[in-house]
Design a protein around this motif. Sequence first.
Motif: not given
Lengths: 246, 256
Positions: B99, B102-105, B126, B141, B144, B167-168, B171-173, B175
Amino acid sequence: MMDSGNKNEMTNSAAPAFSDNAAHTRLTCRGDLTAFLMQLSAAIGGDSYMLLALVHDQTRLNARIVASNWIFDAIELVGQRLIATLAQDPLNTAPGTRPRPLVAAQAPQTGGLVSGEEAKMLSVLGHAELYSLRLNVGRQRLFLLFSAAEPGSLDATALAWAQMQCCYALSQIPELLAEASMQDPLSDRERECLFWVSEGKTTDETALILGVSSNTVNGYITHAIQKLSASNRAMAIATAIRSGII
Amino acid sequence: MQAREARQSAEALFNQNRSPFGAFSLGSETHHAVTIPDAVRRCRWIAVDLNASGFGLFFVSPSMERARLVPCFDSDYPGVSVSSKFMSGSNGEDMVRHARVSTSPRWWADGGAPGPEATFRDLLWTERTAPMVPGSSGIAFPVHAERGQCGLVVFLGDEMALSQEAVYETHARCYALFRAVARIRPGEAGRTGIISKRELECLKLAANGHTSEDIARLLKLSVHTANQYLTQTTQKLNAVNRTQAVAKALRLGLIE
């Protein structure tokens, strides 16, 4: 004339299926990055992209461009300062928020940093609609500007997806980014020392924690201060925290 | 049962087209103070959308020395689930390192059932990883926030459904959720006294490398007053010296 209220309304069906034809889901080199950004920019209906990092130089933030397809003259005319401003604009889009344009021909400015004149200049140079996206690649922060010559051509939902894809893609090439943004010039030991100093430890305490002599600790910190072009400890700590080193 | 109630209240609250950025992106995150129970509810909505049976939000310690995940809340809130205990143990160390850079799940499938693996296997961007909780399936996920805060939002379940677009979106949620939580995280921020405008000005100049003499000259104060302001700020921030005060103020977002 496009109504700004209508424009903000989002529909789920608007997301184009660019993930289906994504040829570049494995990035290894600079060429891959360029190809990926070109493809993404086209998929969201944009004309130009610019990926940049902000680096501290004394007390000012400077833009360091990592990848871009802006024409050279446009970068010259717009200037480093305005590019850095575009990235830092309070209207920029963090992951998970609704994308808002920084420059849009129709919409009046609401709290952004870009002045009317600057917006006009950008518009003439082919950036009539411009979005600034914040990217997180691990703890590293980067900024991505997407723009289009024709206002209203960028799709906000697609932008939000593209933002996440960029975060993922850039996560695959950390060494390329580190080189481009030179965010972390410090050695492990220097970073460790700086961290303990930021926790309020004195030189002697840090020496005790790390099991080295206090002269060594002072040496590390002096080097760190020089590398960060700071004038004293407090400034070195501030620079390191701002750029996410500690 | 609880999940369905949460869902209904969510729909009532945001009676409109479902935003692709989650139900809470309508400027709410900057205007309304959020509490941990609110955050748990938000996270439950996301879990419901993924058909996940469990979730958890963790912080990654800013110290390089500590490589453990610090649980903030999970699906057993106000308790702590067994899964969280596993994840905050040594199983989470690899994820902490991930983490930070990287940001990759990352996902894992260890439940025995073929479902989760089939769901996750074809997702782009992923990576597969070792199970964070033995005998479970899940996806993590990395998230940051400002000032280098780093965390992880984890969803667990053997019947999770996740498309590439989801996934997008998820992940946005995550964040948005993490940024809200990072801002209200109990601890330092709540306990600091009120720092005056003048004190902040001094601190800002100190962070920019100015000495007490410089600060006094720039703000047209006596050196003694400048020092006094800085000492007061240091005390209010519960710091031991000026350097730590600068570090704390930056991490709390009091100065830029």
